[in-house]
Design a protein around this motif. Structure first.
Motif, PDB file in Angstrom:
ATOM      1  N   VAL A 173      -9.046  44.485  -7.579  1.00  0.00           N
ATOM      2  CA  VAL A 173      -7.774  44.478  -6.848  1.00  0.00           C
ATOM      3  C   VAL A 173      -7.889  43.573  -5.618  1.00  0.00           C
ATOM      4  O   VAL A 173      -6.985  42.774  -5.325  1.00  0.00           O
ATOM      5  CB  VAL A 173      -7.364  45.904  -6.444  1.00  0.00           C
ATOM      6  CG1 VAL A 173      -6.199  45.890  -5.454  1.00  0.00           C
ATOM      7  CG2 VAL A 173      -6.984  46.721  -7.682  1.00  0.00           C
ATOM      8  N   TRP A 174      -8.976  43.689  -4.896  1.00  0.00           N
ATOM      9  CA  TRP A 174      -9.212  42.868  -3.706  1.00  0.00           C
ATOM     10  C   TRP A 174      -9.132  41.382  -4.044  1.00  0.00           C
ATOM     11  O   TRP A 174      -8.453  40.597  -3.369  1.00  0.00           O
ATOM     12  CB  TRP A 174     -10.585  43.207  -3.126  1.00  0.00           C
ATOM     13  CG  TRP A 174     -11.003  42.415  -1.923  1.00  0.00           C
ATOM     14  CD1 TRP A 174     -11.525  41.145  -1.896  1.00  0.00           C
ATOM     15  CD2 TRP A 174     -10.932  42.838  -0.547  1.00  0.00           C
ATOM     16  NE1 TRP A 174     -11.800  40.754  -0.606  1.00  0.00           N
ATOM     17  CE2 TRP A 174     -11.438  41.776   0.250  1.00  0.00           C
ATOM     18  CE3 TRP A 174     -10.507  44.006   0.077  1.00  0.00           C
ATOM     19  CZ2 TRP A 174     -11.528  41.850   1.633  1.00  0.00           C
ATOM     20  CZ3 TRP A 174     -10.596  44.088   1.462  1.00  0.00           C
ATOM     21  CH2 TRP A 174     -11.095  43.018   2.226  1.00  0.00           C
TER      22      TRP A 174
ATOM     23  N   LEU B  28      -5.413  49.882   0.456  1.00  0.00           N
ATOM     24  CA  LEU B  28      -5.950  49.053   1.532  1.00  0.00           C
ATOM     25  C   LEU B  28      -6.502  47.730   1.009  1.00  0.00           C
ATOM     26  O   LEU B  28      -6.498  46.719   1.709  1.00  0.00           O
ATOM     27  CB  LEU B  28      -7.039  49.825   2.287  1.00  0.00           C
ATOM     28  CG  LEU B  28      -6.541  51.018   3.111  1.00  0.00           C
ATOM     29  CD1 LEU B  28      -7.716  51.896   3.548  1.00  0.00           C
ATOM     30  CD2 LEU B  28      -5.744  50.550   4.322  1.00  0.00           C
ATOM     31  N   ALA B  29      -6.967  47.726  -0.254  1.00  0.00           N
ATOM     32  CA  ALA B  29      -7.481  46.493  -0.860  1.00  0.00           C
ATOM     33  C   ALA B  29      -6.362  45.559  -1.299  1.00  0.00           C
ATOM     34  O   ALA B  29      -6.596  44.363  -1.499  1.00  0.00           O
ATOM     35  CB  ALA B  29      -8.362  46.822  -2.061  1.00  0.00           C
TER      36      ALA B  29
ATOM     37  N   LEU C 157       0.149  49.820   4.846  1.00  0.00           N
ATOM     38  CA  LEU C 157      -1.248  49.964   4.438  1.00  0.00           C
ATOM     39  C   LEU C 157      -1.666  48.984   3.345  1.00  0.00           C
ATOM     40  O   LEU C 157      -2.858  48.739   3.146  1.00  0.00           O
ATOM     41  CB  LEU C 157      -1.500  51.389   3.963  1.00  0.00           C
ATOM     42  CG  LEU C 157      -1.394  52.489   5.020  1.00  0.00           C
ATOM     43  CD1 LEU C 157      -1.453  53.873   4.387  1.00  0.00           C
ATOM     44  CD2 LEU C 157      -2.508  52.336   6.040  1.00  0.00           C
ATOM     45  N   THR C 158      -0.696  48.447   2.619  1.00  0.00           N
ATOM     46  CA  THR C 158      -1.035  47.556   1.498  1.00  0.00           C
ATOM     47  C   THR C 158      -1.755  46.308   1.982  1.00  0.00           C
ATOM     48  O   THR C 158      -1.218  45.521   2.754  1.00  0.00           O
ATOM     49  CB  THR C 158       0.223  47.154   0.712  1.00  0.00           C
ATOM     50  OG1 THR C 158       0.835  48.317   0.163  1.00  0.00           O
ATOM     51  CG2 THR C 158      -0.132  46.190  -0.422  1.00  0.00           C
ATOM     52  N   GLY C 159      -3.006  46.147   1.560  1.00  0.00           N
ATOM     53  CA  GLY C 159      -3.802  44.987   1.940  1.00  0.00           C
ATOM     54  C   GLY C 159      -4.310  44.996   3.362  1.00  0.00           C
ATOM     55  O   GLY C 159      -4.842  43.991   3.837  1.00  0.00           O
TER      56      GLY C 159
ATOM     57  N   ASN D 110      -8.048  43.113   8.053  1.00  0.00           N
ATOM     58  CA  ASN D 110      -9.031  43.572   9.040  1.00  0.00           C
ATOM     59  C   ASN D 110     -10.388  42.896   8.887  1.00  0.00           C
ATOM     60  O   ASN D 110     -11.310  43.180   9.648  1.00  0.00           O
ATOM     61  CB  ASN D 110      -9.199  45.088   8.941  1.00  0.00           C
ATOM     62  CG  ASN D 110      -8.027  45.833   9.553  1.00  0.00           C
ATOM     63  OD1 ASN D 110      -7.292  45.289  10.375  1.00  0.00           O
ATOM     64  ND2 ASN D 110      -7.833  47.080   9.144  1.00  0.00           N
ATOM     65  N   VAL D 111     -10.507  42.031   7.890  1.00  0.00           N
ATOM     66  CA  VAL D 111     -11.769  41.321   7.679  1.00  0.00           C
ATOM     67  C   VAL D 111     -11.625  39.916   8.264  1.00  0.00           C
ATOM     68  O   VAL D 111     -10.686  39.176   7.951  1.00  0.00           O
ATOM     69  CB  VAL D 111     -12.114  41.227   6.179  1.00  0.00           C
ATOM     70  CG1 VAL D 111     -13.337  40.344   5.952  1.00  0.00           C
ATOM     71  CG2 VAL D 111     -12.368  42.624   5.623  1.00  0.00           C
ATOM     72  N   ALA D 112     -12.541  39.529   9.100  1.00  0.00           N
ATOM     73  CA  ALA D 112     -12.476  38.221   9.743  1.00  0.00           C
ATOM     74  C   ALA D 112     -12.421  37.115   8.712  1.00  0.00           C
ATOM     75  O   ALA D 112     -13.183  37.094   7.745  1.00  0.00           O
ATOM     76  CB  ALA D 112     -13.697  38.025  10.653  1.00  0.00           C
TER      77      ALA D 112
END
Length: 307
Positions: free
Chosen positions: A227-228, A255-256, A296-298, A303-305
């Protein structure tokens, strides 16, 4: 608090659906849960003609999961339309029909017969079936074949089309890109991983079909990763699934990058699993100050640099 999501044109009151093949046709679970609490019901795979399925044994437990080789047992699309869907139509919960076939023409035929059927708001296209016209190659492992099926189904129906992707491929992103270009409205992922188990006392495969689909918590990290990756590459809403047992599991997918999730194997051990996931997501949102599930989707991606 808003839990409503839009999955490629399918409006859901909350992001939790049932995974095809694990919830029957939905009516089987009426004694255990309020079906109106669900975001959508995805019924079991439906084919042009009735299928008896594979020889038993069809299910086997494995560490943190299970293998299944049901073989698409179903009464055929005509009986589904005439006898089952009218009973689901009055529930007030969107019904998505999973469709399957051996040829492109099979998929198109089932899609046409379901177009306008009572209560049906979308089709989930199971492309992990043997393509008998092309030497047994699975539609789901060849981008061109997957795109061909997608185009045929889109031409046969006005309903939103969700294409269910197989993890048994070298590059799931390439598969997602192929069906997106062919007109898919949303993606469903992942289907089961191909696996098998051997009975060492009887010295033969456990399943009557030899191999089967692995599902359950053991596959969740693979599914979340898929999914990510696809969320970063394709701008289609994703229905995430694979080993969701709790609300926190479901939130990993959201979240992914998943817009919605489907609960599958958990239904076999806890008939209330779907409703408990809905309630758990609501509780998480309250405790963490979120007022809209779509926030919340994604979010983990953002949040990842560098993402």
């Amino acid at each position: 608090m808003n839990l409503a999501v839009n999955l490629g044109g399918i409006k859901m009151k909350n992001p939790v659906a049932t995974a095809s093949g694990t919830f029957g046709f939905g009516l089987e679970y009426q004694p255990y849960i309020d079906l109106q609490r669900l975001g959508a019901i995805i019924v079991k795979g439906t084919t042009p003609s009735p299928r008896a399925g594979n020889p038993p044994p069809r299910i086997a437990e494995t560490p943190s999961g299970m293998l299944n080789a049901i073989g698409l047992q179903n009464p055929g699309v005509d009986r589904v339309v005439e006898e089952i869907l009218p009973r689901l139509a009055g529930l007030g919960t969107p019904v998505i029909v999973n469709i399957a076939g051996d040829t492109v023409e099979d998929y198109a035929l089932v899609a046409r017969k379901l177009d306008g059927a009572p209560g049906v708001v979308g089709l989930e296209v199971n492309i992990s079936c043997p393509n008998v016209k092309k030497g047994g190659i699975q539609f789901g492992s060849d981008p061109r074949s997957a795109a061909e099926v997608t185009r045929a189904v889109k031409a046969a129906t006005g309903l939103p089309v969700i294409v269910k992707l197989s993890p048994n491929v070298t590059d799931i992103v390439a598969m997602a890109e192929a069906v997106a270009e062919a007109g898919a409205d949303a993606l469903s992922m992942i289907n089961t991983l191909l696996g098998m188990a051997i009975d060492v006392d009887r010295r033969r495969p456990v399943l009557g079909n030899v191999t089967g689909g692995l599902s359950g918590p053991a596959v969740r990290p693979v599914a979340v990763r898929a999914v990510w990756q696809v969320y970063r590459a394709v701008s289609l809403p994703i229905l995430g699934m694979g080993g969701i047992m709790t609300a926190r599991d479901a939130l990993e997918f959201i979240l992914a990058g998943a817009t919605a999730v489907a609960v599958g194997t958990a239904n076999f051990v806890n008939p209330r699993a779907t409703v408990e996931v809905v309630e758990g997501i609501e509780q998480y949102m309250r405790e963490n100050g979120f007022t809209d599930i779509n926030e919340l989707t994604g979010l983990a991606q953002r949040n990842v640099a560098g993402c």
